[in-house]
Enzyme design. Sequence first.
Site, PDB file in Angstrom:
ATOM      1  N   ASP A 185       0.838  -1.193   0.000  1.00  0.00           N
ATOM      2  CA  ASP A 185       0.000   0.000   0.000  1.00  0.00           C
ATOM      3  C   ASP A 185       0.876   1.247   0.000  1.00  0.00           C
ATOM      4  OD1 ASP A 185      -2.564   1.170  -0.045  1.00  0.00           O
ATOM      5  OD2 ASP A 185      -2.384   1.658   2.084  1.00  0.00           O
TER       6      ASP A 185
ATOM      7  N   TYR B 281       1.121   5.791  -0.410  1.00  0.00           N
ATOM      8  CA  TYR B 281       0.718   6.996   0.329  1.00  0.00           C
ATOM      9  C   TYR B 281       0.993   8.161  -0.612  1.00  0.00           C
ATOM     10  CZ  TYR B 281       0.825   9.967   4.640  1.00  0.00           C
ATOM     11  OH  TYR B 281       0.595  10.893   5.651  1.00  0.00           O
TER      12      TYR B 281
ATOM     13  N   HIS C  46      -3.962  14.119   0.756  1.00  0.00           N
ATOM     14  CA  HIS C  46      -4.129  13.194   1.878  1.00  0.00           C
ATOM     15  C   HIS C  46      -2.892  13.223   2.784  1.00  0.00           C
ATOM     16  CE1 HIS C  46      -5.086   9.639   4.220  1.00  0.00           C
ATOM     17  NE2 HIS C  46      -3.905   9.131   3.897  1.00  0.00           N
TER      18      HIS C  46
ATOM     19  N   ARG D 130       1.475  15.500  12.922  1.00  0.00           N
ATOM     20  CA  ARG D 130       2.782  16.099  13.226  1.00  0.00           C
ATOM     21  C   ARG D 130       2.791  17.619  13.177  1.00  0.00           C
ATOM     22  NH1 ARG D 130       3.794  11.683  10.138  1.00  0.00           N
ATOM     23  NH2 ARG D 130       3.578  12.919   8.268  1.00  0.00           N
TER      24      ARG D 130
ATOM     25  N   GLU E 132     -10.195   3.890   3.694  1.00  0.00           N
ATOM     26  CA  GLU E 132      -9.345   4.665   2.795  1.00  0.00           C
ATOM     27  C   GLU E 132      -9.784   4.351   1.371  1.00  0.00           C
ATOM     28  OE1 GLU E 132      -5.180   4.088   3.752  1.00  0.00           O
ATOM     29  OE2 GLU E 132      -5.342   5.582   5.362  1.00  0.00           O
TER      30      GLU E 132
ATOM     31  N   GLU F  39      -9.198   4.078  -2.271  1.00  0.00           N
ATOM     32  CA  GLU F  39      -8.003   3.909  -3.087  1.00  0.00           C
ATOM     33  C   GLU F  39      -8.366   3.183  -4.385  1.00  0.00           C
ATOM     34  OE1 GLU F  39      -4.530   2.395  -1.088  1.00  0.00           O
ATOM     35  OE2 GLU F  39      -5.194   3.122   0.880  1.00  0.00           O
TER      36      GLU F  39
ATOM     37  N   ASP G  34      -8.851   0.387   2.000  1.00  0.00           N
ATOM     38  CA  ASP G  34      -7.818   0.011   2.968  1.00  0.00           C
ATOM     39  C   ASP G  34      -8.333   0.378   4.368  1.00  0.00           C
ATOM     40  OD1 ASP G  34      -5.435  -0.512   4.290  1.00  0.00           O
ATOM     41  OD2 ASP G  34      -4.545   1.413   3.765  1.00  0.00           O
TER      42      ASP G  34
ATOM     43  N   ARG H  48      -7.400   3.817  13.253  1.00  0.00           N
ATOM     44  CA  ARG H  48      -6.563   5.002  13.468  1.00  0.00           C
ATOM     45  C   ARG H  48      -5.926   5.056  14.849  1.00  0.00           C
ATOM     46  NH1 ARG H  48      -5.491   5.965   8.391  1.00  0.00           N
ATOM     47  NH2 ARG H  48      -7.342   6.527   7.178  1.00  0.00           N
TER      48      ARG H  48
ATOM     49  N   GLN I   3      -3.155   2.568  14.871  1.00  0.00           N
ATOM     50  CA  GLN I   3      -2.103   3.101  13.998  1.00  0.00           C
ATOM     51  C   GLN I   3      -1.293   4.203  14.689  1.00  0.00           C
ATOM     52  OE1 GLN I   3      -3.751   4.673  10.344  1.00  0.00           O
ATOM     53  NE2 GLN I   3      -1.761   5.194   9.466  1.00  0.00           N
TER      54      GLN I   3
ATOM     55  N   TYR J 141       2.696   3.183  14.890  1.00  0.00           N
ATOM     56  CA  TYR J 141       3.281   3.391  13.561  1.00  0.00           C
ATOM     57  C   TYR J 141       4.741   3.839  13.544  1.00  0.00           C
ATOM     58  CZ  TYR J 141       3.178   8.548  13.133  1.00  0.00           C
ATOM     59  OH  TYR J 141       3.418   9.885  13.254  1.00  0.00           O
TER      60      TYR J 141
ATOM     61  N   LYS K 234      -3.669  -1.929   9.850  1.00  0.00           N
ATOM     62  CA  LYS K 234      -4.077  -2.104   8.460  1.00  0.00           C
ATOM     63  C   LYS K 234      -4.207  -3.579   8.089  1.00  0.00           C
ATOM     64  CE  LYS K 234      -3.110   2.285   7.155  1.00  0.00           C
ATOM     65  NZ  LYS K 234      -3.912   3.148   6.286  1.00  0.00           N
TER      66      LYS K 234
ATOM     67  N   THR L  28      -8.733  -5.608   3.940  1.00  0.00           N
ATOM     68  CA  THR L  28      -8.699  -4.718   2.778  1.00  0.00           C
ATOM     69  C   THR L  28      -9.755  -5.247   1.820  1.00  0.00           C
ATOM     70  OG1 THR L  28      -6.306  -4.422   3.036  1.00  0.00           O
ATOM     71  CG2 THR L  28      -7.259  -3.813   0.904  1.00  0.00           C
TER      72      THR L  28
ATOM     73  N   THR M 274      -4.640   6.576  -0.105  1.00  0.00           N
ATOM     74  CA  THR M 274      -5.907   7.302  -0.011  1.00  0.00           C
ATOM     75  C   THR M 274      -5.924   8.468  -0.986  1.00  0.00           C
ATOM     76  OG1 THR M 274      -5.832   6.825   2.323  1.00  0.00           O
ATOM     77  CG2 THR M 274      -7.477   8.417   1.609  1.00  0.00           C
TER      78      THR M 274
ATOM     79  N   GLU N 255      -9.941  12.512   7.678  1.00  0.00           N
ATOM     80  CA  GLU N 255      -9.875  13.853   7.106  1.00  0.00           C
ATOM     81  C   GLU N 255     -11.250  14.521   7.083  1.00  0.00           C
ATOM     82  OE1 GLU N 255      -7.770  11.685   3.816  1.00  0.00           O
ATOM     83  OE2 GLU N 255      -7.114  13.726   3.360  1.00  0.00           O
TER      84      GLU N 255
HETATM   85 MN    MN Z   1      -3.893   3.056   2.530  1.00  0.00          MN
END
Ligand code: MN
Length: 416
Positions: A125, A127, A132, A141, A198, A200, A232, A236, A239, A243, A252, A256, A348, A362
Amino acid sequence: MSLMKSWVTSANSPDTDFPLNNLPYGVFSTGADEARCGVAIGDQILDMAALEAAGIVSLGTEAVFDLPFWNDVMELGADAWSALRNRLLQLLASGAPEQSLVAPHLIAMTDAQLHMPVVVSEFTDFYASRHHATNVGTMFRGAQNALPPNWLHIPIGYNGRASTVVVSGTDIRRPMGQLMELDAAMPSFGPCKRLDIELEIGAIVGTSTEMGTRINVAQADAMIFGYVLLNDWSARDIQAWEYQPLGPFQAKAFATSISPWIVTPAALAPFRTSTPAREHELLPYLREDAPMLFDIDLAVDIQPQGGTAETIARTNYNEMYYSAAQQLTHHASSGCAMNAGDLLGSGTISGPEKHQCGSLLELSWGGKEPMTLANGDTRSFVEDGDTMTLRGHAQGDGYRVGFGTCSGTVLPAIVT
Ligand code: MN
């Protein structure tokens, strides 16, 4: 390009996802029959195993359609893929002399069950949508460090799990996991409280590369057998805790979903479009010499248990910064062997506007701005009983090349 007319009359409607222009590949069964390869045409499925048995379609000496996956067709290579498409176009076109031979091998979609169209070798997968990555980076962050320093140079990805890729219609169990609750001193183990989707596009790799070899972007583009919608599913809270520093893992790994019909690059050819202007020029191995993205309208629907479905986001695959061909090129760039049946998630897909975001993270801005649904419910994340559906199609002049739907209903976690 305009609508190509078929003697299958339902394929000539401007609203069908499956006109003659499309001819996507799936796996189906009816009643107690064995699952086998089929092609969607209007509201019908063409039984490829039956056509092959009757000698109407053949890709060589071996039978390749009497199987519950398209991997054997993929491994025949691109010449066979185009021969197959050309033969199907011929057989199904208005006025085809073979109509009376082919018609008995059509099955109403409403009578069929759809299965996974491929055996997924491995799932990776990415990014690769700038909006996104910027949105998520801002939430996790802060705006200053939203886009990591490598992002404009590398299609960032992680190795996911093929074992839990499931076809649309499969229920999704809310995952359990290790969480660090806000203000808690120690982590706990429990049901995910921030379950997300997500939106995708998945690219299915159709041919292989040898370990130790590299490919350029044009070669990678030619290796892609087709595209599907891909959800996906993402936990959260799991994650956010797990992560760093190696990326998503259990957040994840639990599920899927993909749509059941593989839409081919040949069907999508009229909708090719270029990746956006580069802020930094890409290294030569990632440069494209032709348009490698596609103009595909995408939507996300939510249907609460017992409620009606409503659309909560609309975006387009042309929002990607990197194409699937670039992602595949990068994936093989170290000498990593790629195999027929490898599935690459685009990442995403989000556009610049709030309603164009491909995740609830989001859309609800991390739960700070819950959405209000038509029935008055609010949603920050996916609740038990919700059915989440992705839809997508490329819009032609009086016709569309559609993907069908990619749906999943969330079941409560098994806590004990
Ligand atoms: Mn994804």
